[in-house]
Each structure stands twice: as C-alpha cells, then as structure tokens.
Design an enzyme around this catalytic site. Structure first.
Site, short mmCIF file in Angstrom:
data_model
loop_
_atom_site.label_atom_id
_atom_site.label_comp_id
_atom_site.label_asym_id
_atom_site.label_seq_id
_atom_site.Cartn_x
_atom_site.Cartn_y
_atom_site.Cartn_z
CG HIS A 1 17.88 -15.97 -0.36
ND1 HIS A 1 17.61 -16.08 0.97
CD2 HIS A 1 16.68 -15.89 -0.99
CE1 HIS A 1 16.29 -16.06 1.15
NE2 HIS A 1 15.72 -15.94 -0.03
CG ASP B 1 11.70 1.73 -19.84
OD1 ASP B 1 12.71 2.44 -19.60
OD2 ASP B 1 10.59 1.96 -19.35
CG HIS C 1 9.25 5.81 -11.98
ND1 HIS C 1 9.64 4.57 -12.44
CD2 HIS C 1 9.97 6.71 -12.69
CE1 HIS C 1 10.56 4.71 -13.38
NE2 HIS C 1 10.78 6.01 -13.55
CE1 TYR D 1 6.61 5.51 -14.40
CE2 TYR D 1 4.79 5.72 -15.96
CZ TYR D 1 5.64 6.27 -15.02
OH TYR D 1 5.51 7.60 -14.68
CB ALA D 2 8.52 -1.66 -20.00
CG ASN D 3 11.55 0.37 -16.05
OD1 ASN D 3 12.38 0.22 -16.91
ND2 ASN D 3 10.79 1.45 -15.96
#
Length: 131
Positions: free
Chosen positions: A20, A28, A98, A120-122
């Site tokens: 947890h 990316d 970022h 920014y595909a994170n």
C-alpha cells in the site's frame, strides 16, 4: 503460462509485491530513470509497446489508489490524459511539474519503460489495497 492479462513475469512480480502506497511508474521512451530505481524495459521500436497499452495491462492487475502525471501533459499531450482518465475512472489523478515528477520518480519501486514516443506519456501509480 498465464492465458491472459499481464504476461511479463517481471512486471507481474512488481505488481504482486507492491505494498500500500508504494509507487510503480510507466514511462515513455525518453523518461530519465533514476539510477537507483529498478527498470523494466519493454520497448521494442518507437511506439511499441504503447504507453496506453502497457498502462491498461498494468491497471488490469493492480489496485491503483491514485496516479500522478506531469501537468505539462495537459497542453503537450491531452490524449494521454484522456486515456489515463478512461482507464482509471473514479481514481484521483494528481499533477506535478515535470521537474517535481522526476523527483517523485526517485521513490518508485520500478519504472516500466515503453516504446512510446509522445511527450509526457508518463505516470506514477500509487498502489492501493484490495480490501
């Protein structure tokens, strides 16, 4: 061998062992991964596998309590934000700059590097509990 869902044994092990509030990131191809964080690199060629495809597979196996992404994605890659919201309905999403995202990434148990080549595909997923 599993018949469906996540087949990658390294990713399955990370999801199954996450406690947890522990963090699992999906990034990316260009995301700078801190040297102290475990990397599972599933990239093959640009675009394969996609960020969205890997996220969908991980979400199918993991209890996600919350997710965090870079606020810059709203302008640079709104499609990725919509994909995250579709895959994690009702789960709170948080934004960071970022630069702050990369700082938080240092606390991740693992970063799964995809072949995604869009900006920014994170995402950083926070593990929840199944009870």
């Amino acid at each position: 061998m599993k018949s469906n869902g996540l087949l990658n044994p390294e990713i399955l092990q990370e999801v199954a062992s996450a406690g947890h509030t522990q963090l699992i990131a999906i990034g990316d191809a260009g995301l700078p991964i801190p040297p102290n964080v475990k990397r599972i690199d599933v990239s093959v060629v640009p675009g394969l596998p996609s960020f969205a495809g890997v996220l969908q597979a991980v979400c199918g196996e993991m209890v996600v309590e919350a997710y965090t992404y870079a606020e810059e994605a709203h302008l640079a890659n709104p499609e990725i934000i919509q994909a995250m919201k579709r895959m994690m309905p009702g789960i709170p999403g948080h934004t960071l700059s970022h630069e702050d995202f990369k700082i938080l990434l240092q606390r991740a148990n693992v970063v799964i590097r995809t072949g995604e080549c869009s900006s920014y595909a994170n995402v950083i997923l926070t593990a929840g509990v199944n009870f």
